[in-house]
Design an enzyme around this catalytic site. Structure first.
Site, PDB file in Angstrom:
ATOM      1  N   GLY A 117       0.808  -1.214   0.000  1.00 33.07           N
ATOM      2  CA  GLY A 117       0.000   0.000   0.000  1.00 33.07           C
ATOM      3  C   GLY A 117       0.837   1.257   0.000  1.00 33.07           C
ATOM      4  N   SER A 204       4.816  -5.527  -2.644  1.00 32.31           N
ATOM      5  CA  SER A 204       4.951  -4.094  -2.884  1.00 32.31           C
ATOM      6  C   SER A 204       5.630  -3.439  -1.676  1.00 32.31           C
ATOM      7  CB  SER A 204       3.584  -3.484  -3.199  1.00 32.31           C
ATOM      8  OG  SER A 204       3.706  -2.179  -3.704  1.00 32.31           O
TER       9      SER A 204
END
Length: 519
Positions: A117, A204
Site C-alpha cells: 500500500g 509491494s
C-alpha cells in the site's frame, strides 16, 4: 485442535476455520494502542487482560486516506463492501493467526506477512490474503497490522530532538512490524509454531518491509527466510533509481515540516492533540508537497532502526544469510512506470553520468536512432521493477546466498489488466474464490501449485517438492549468476531462464564500483 491457548498477556480463544482442521485467531494485540502520548512513538508492550480474550474479530484498520470498504478512490476490484463495517483508528496494532496445529508441541514453520500500500494504505485482513489455504499445507500464518502514512512515518526535527538517543525518531510503522516479529518469537510456540523458523513475506511496500526488517539489527537472529513480491528497492547510483520509499532523515524531516506548515500546524504538541481523522483530512487537503509527487510519508535512514540505505546493505552483503524468493509480475513493468523520452539526446545525457565509462555504455547501447535510444532507456536494463530485482539476485547469488526468482505472467479474467501489480496474491494465498473475478479451473490449478511452492519454501527454504495433492511440482532451480534461472507462472508453472541484459550488467558493475564499502 488448538482452539484456546495462552499468550504473554493472557489466554485467547479462536474460531474454527472453514476447514475444521484450522483455527483462526483474529485481532490479537501485540502492542499497546499507539494513541495519546504514544502517537509517533515506538510501539510499547500490550497490556495484560483478565479471562479468555475471544479473538473472533479483526482489529481496526490503520488510519489511511481512503477507507478500503467504500471503493472511493480505489481501483476496481480492490474494495470489499464488507470492509465498510470495520472501523478505522490509530488503535491498529493487532495480528491474526491461522494455525493447523493440534498441540503446542507441533513446532510448525511460521509465515509472517506484511501488506502493501505504498506505506500509505493497507490492512492485515484483505480477503485476498486469508491465510487458511497456506495453513492447510502445514504452515502457521500470521498477518500483521502496522501504522502507515502520517501516523507511521512522520519525521520532524521536534521528534528528533524529543526522541534522539532513546528510541528511533521515525519509522514507527516498520517498528510495529519488528515488534510483531518479536511477539511472534516469544508467543508462537503456544500456537503450534516454531519460534526458530519464522519466514517473512510481503508484496509491494510489504516486500520493502521484508527488506527493511532483514537490514535492521533490531531483528538479529529472528528471521529464517524472506519472500519479496514486487519488488526489490535498489539503486545503481546512476541517477535513475526510480520510485523509492526510503529517504534520508534530513529530507524526511523537511517533508514533515512542510506538511505542518501547509496544514497550519504550529508544532508537535498541537499535532499530538489533534483528532486523527482531522489530521487525515489535512493530508488529503494539503495535496502536493512538490509538483512531482503527492504528499507521502515513508521510511527514513534514521541511524538507529535503519542505519544505512537498503542498497548499501545489499552491495556490501550486510544482510542475513537466509534463503529468499523474489520476483515480479510481467505487466506491472509497463503499467507502473512512465516511459522515458525516446531520443538520442536522452541517451547521451544518461551516458554522461558514467564518466570514464561513457563510451563503453554507448557501445553496449548501440543506438543509431531515437527509436533505438528509446528501446534502451525503456527496456529491461532500465525498467525499475525488473532491473532492481534481477540485480539483487546477482548480488545474492554472487556472494553464495540462495535466492529464487519468479515471474508471474498469467491472465486475470474480468478486465484487461493482465498480470498487474498485486495480481499474484490470490494465487500465492490460493484465495481466488474471494475475488470478484470470474476465475476458471485452470486458474485454480495454478493457484494450488503456486501456494504449494510458497508453503514448501516456508518449510524448507526451497520451493521444490510436491503439490498439496501429492504430485511433484516442476523443478524450480535457484538463481545463479551463470544461469539466471526463474520460475515463470503463466497457465502453468514452468522453469525458464531470464534473458541476458548487458545494459543491466553494466549498471550493476557501475553500482558496485560506486557503492561497495560505503555505509
Amino acid at each position: 485442535m488448538l482452539r484456546t491457548t495462552k499468550t504473554e498477556n493472557g489466554p485467547v480463544q479462536g474460531l474454527i476455520g472453514r476447514d475444521p482442521r484450522i483455527t483462526v485467531f483474529r485481532g490479537i494485540p501485540f502492542a499497546a494502542p499507539p494513541i495519546g502520548d504514544l502517537r509517533w512513538r515506538a510501539p510499547r508492550p500490550a497490556q495484560n487482560w483478565d479471562g479468555i480474550r475471544k479473538c473472533y474479530e479483526y482489529g481496526d484498520l490503520p488510519m489511511t486516506t481512503v477507507h478500503p470498504g467504500t471503493g472511493e478512490g480505489v481501483p476496481r476490484g480492490i474494495p470489499n463492501p464488507a470492509l465498510a463495517d470495520f472501523p478505522m483508528s490509530e488503535d491498529c496494532l493487532y495480528l491474526n493467526i491461522w494455525t493447523p496445529a493440534e498441540t503446542t508441541d507441533d513446532k510448525l514453520p511460521v509465515l509472517c506477512f506484511f501488506y502493501g500500500g505504498a506505506m500509505q494504505n493497507g490492512f492485515s485482513y484483505d480477503p485476498t490474503y486469508d491465510g487458511e489455504h497456506l495453513a492447510r499445507r502445514g504452515v502457521v500464518v500470521v498477518t500483521v497490522g502496522y501504522r502507515v502514512g502520517l501516523f507511521g512515518f512522520l519525521a520532524h526535527p521536534e521528534l528528533t530532538k524529543e526522541l534522539q538517543g532513546k528510541e528511533p525518531v521515525t519509522n514507527f510503522g516498520v517498528q510495529d512490524q519488528s515488534a510483531a516479529l518479536h511477539w511472534i518469537a516469544r508467543n508462537i510456540r503456544n500456537f503450534g509454531g516454531d519460534p526458530d523458523h519464522i519466514v517473512i513475506s510481503g508484496q509491494s511496500a510489504g516486500a520493502e518491509s521484508v527488506q527493511i526488517q532483514l537490514c535492521s539489527s533490531f531483528n538479529d537472529g529472528l528471521i529464517s527466510g524472506g519472500i519479496c513480491e514486487s519488488s526489490i528497492q535498489f539503486d545503481f547510483d546512476d541517477g535513475d533509481c526510480g520510485i523509492t520509499f526510503v529517504d534520508s532523515l534530513e529530507n524526511s524531516e523537511r517533508y514533515g515540516m512542510e506538511f505542518f506548515r501547509a496544514a497550519g500546524i504550529n508544532d508537535l504538541t498541537q499535532a499530538r492533540t489533534m483528532d486523527g481523522s482531522q489530521l487525515m483530512r489535512l493530508v488529503g487537503e494539503v495535496g502536493l508537497a512538490s509538483p512531482a509527487q503527492p504528499l507521502m510519508f515513508g521510511v527514513s535512514v534514521d541511524g538507529m532502526f535503519l542505519k544505512e540505505p537498503l542498497h548499501s546493505s545489499y552491495y556490501n552483503d550486510r544482510i542475513p544469510d537466509v534463503p529468499m524468493m523474489v520476483g515480479i509480475c510481467h505487466d506491472e513493468l509497463d503499467q507502473l512506470f512512465p516511459h522515458r523520452p525516446a531520443s538520442l539526446a536522452a541517451l547521451e545525457a544518461q551516458a554522461q553520468i558514467y564518466g570514464k565509462r561513457k563510451e563503453e555504455f554507448l557501445r553496449l547501447a548501440n543506438a543509431h536512432t531515437d527509436a533505438d535510444a528509446g528501446a534502451v532507456l525503456n527496456g529491461l536494463g532500465f525498467n525499475p521493477f525488473y532491473s532492481w530485482t534481477r540485480a539483487f539476485c546477482d548480488l545474492r547469488a554472487g556472494s553464495g546466498k540462495r535466492v529464487y526468482f519468479f515471474l508471474f505472467d498469467h491472465d486475470m479474467p474480468g478486465d484487461d489488466s493482465g498480470s498487474c501489480h498485486s495480481s499474484e496474491l490470490p494465487f500465492v494465498f490460493d484465495t481466488l474464490d474471494n475475488s470478484w473475478r470470474p476465475f476458471e479451473g485452470r486458474h485454480y490449478d495454478l493457484a494450488r501449485q503456486v501456494c504449494s511452492y510458497w508453503a514448501n519454501f516456508v518449510k524448507q527454504g526451497d520451493p521444490n517438492g510436491t503439490d498439496i495433492n501429492g504430485v511433484d511440482l516442476p523443478l524450480w532451480k535457484p538463481y545463479l549468476c551463470s544461469e539466471k534461472n526463474c520460475m515463470k507462472f503463466s497457465d502453468q508453472p514452468h522453469p525458464d531462464v531470464l534473458p541476458e541484459t548487458p545494459i543491466l550488467d553494466f549498471r550493476l558493475e557501475f553500482g558496485k564500483d560506486r557503492l561497495r564499502h560505503i555505509r
